[in-house]
Design a protein around this motif. Structure first.
Motif, mmCIF file in Angstrom:
data_model
loop_
_atom_site.group_PDB
_atom_site.id
_atom_site.type_symbol
_atom_site.label_atom_id
_atom_site.label_comp_id
_atom_site.label_asym_id
_atom_site.label_seq_id
_atom_site.Cartn_x
_atom_site.Cartn_y
_atom_site.Cartn_z
ATOM 1 N N HIS A 46 0.935 -1.249 0.410
ATOM 2 C CA HIS A 46 0.123 -0.371 -0.114
ATOM 3 C C HIS A 46 0.548 1.011 0.344
ATOM 4 O O HIS A 46 0.301 2.257 -0.705
ATOM 5 C CB HIS A 46 -0.856 -0.163 1.010
ATOM 6 N N THR A 47 1.880 1.271 0.559
ATOM 7 C CA THR A 47 2.657 2.653 0.887
ATOM 8 C C THR A 47 3.509 2.065 -0.038
ATOM 9 O O THR A 47 3.849 3.632 -0.947
ATOM 10 C CB THR A 47 3.221 2.244 1.929
ATOM 11 N N ALA B 216 1.936 4.577 -3.640
ATOM 12 C CA ALA B 216 1.693 6.084 -2.704
ATOM 13 C C ALA B 216 2.307 6.678 -3.822
ATOM 14 O O ALA B 216 1.547 7.971 -3.854
ATOM 15 C CB ALA B 216 1.477 6.244 -1.093
ATOM 16 N N LYS C 127 2.321 12.385 -6.106
ATOM 17 C CA LYS C 127 0.866 11.524 -5.256
ATOM 18 C C LYS C 127 -0.212 10.504 -6.459
ATOM 19 O O LYS C 127 -0.448 11.027 -7.423
ATOM 20 C CB LYS C 127 0.534 12.156 -4.466
ATOM 21 N N ARG C 128 -0.406 8.963 -5.596
ATOM 22 C CA ARG C 128 -1.292 8.756 -6.777
ATOM 23 C C ARG C 128 -2.415 9.444 -7.332
ATOM 24 O O ARG C 128 -2.442 10.399 -5.608
ATOM 25 C CB ARG C 128 -1.421 7.383 -6.308
ATOM 26 N N GLU D 279 -5.352 11.722 -4.305
ATOM 27 C CA GLU D 279 -4.878 12.405 -3.876
ATOM 28 C C GLU D 279 -4.483 13.793 -3.364
ATOM 29 O O GLU D 279 -4.252 14.157 -4.603
ATOM 30 C CB GLU D 279 -3.751 11.932 -2.973
#
Length: 89
Positions: free
Chosen positions: A18-19, A22, A64-65, A68
């Motif tokens: 997940h990170t 990002a 950032k994806r 966001e």
């Protein structure tokens, strides 16, 4: 014991995935785009480049994806006196 360890490994893996997703990292390869970024974001490096004191080795845009707040950051790798250095915002 094995059950808890397996849950812990799966949880850590999911968090890491997940990170890692990002932020996207894109190489900035066009000379004009690199000079524009240098001029706007790194004026001190632009001056050194204009004087022939450094050579731009690599440049990256970090975004950032989707979903966001839109924020772009840049990092530059350059060579000065035969030594490779990096600089980030």
């Amino acid at each position: 014991m094995k059950k808890n360890l397996k849950k812990w490994v799966v949880g850590c893996s999911a968090l890491l995935l997940h990170t890692a997703c990002a932020v996207t990292h894109t190489s900035v390869t066009g000379f004009n785009e690199q000079m524009t970024v240098l001029k706007e974001r790194f004026p001190e490096l632009y001056d050194l480049h204009s004087q022939g004191k450094i050579v731009i080795w690599d440049m990256w845009r970090h975004e950032k994806r989707a979903g966001e707040p839109d924020e772009k950051r840049y990092s530059v790798v350059y060579v000065q006196n035969g030594i490779r250095k990096s600089y980030s915002e």
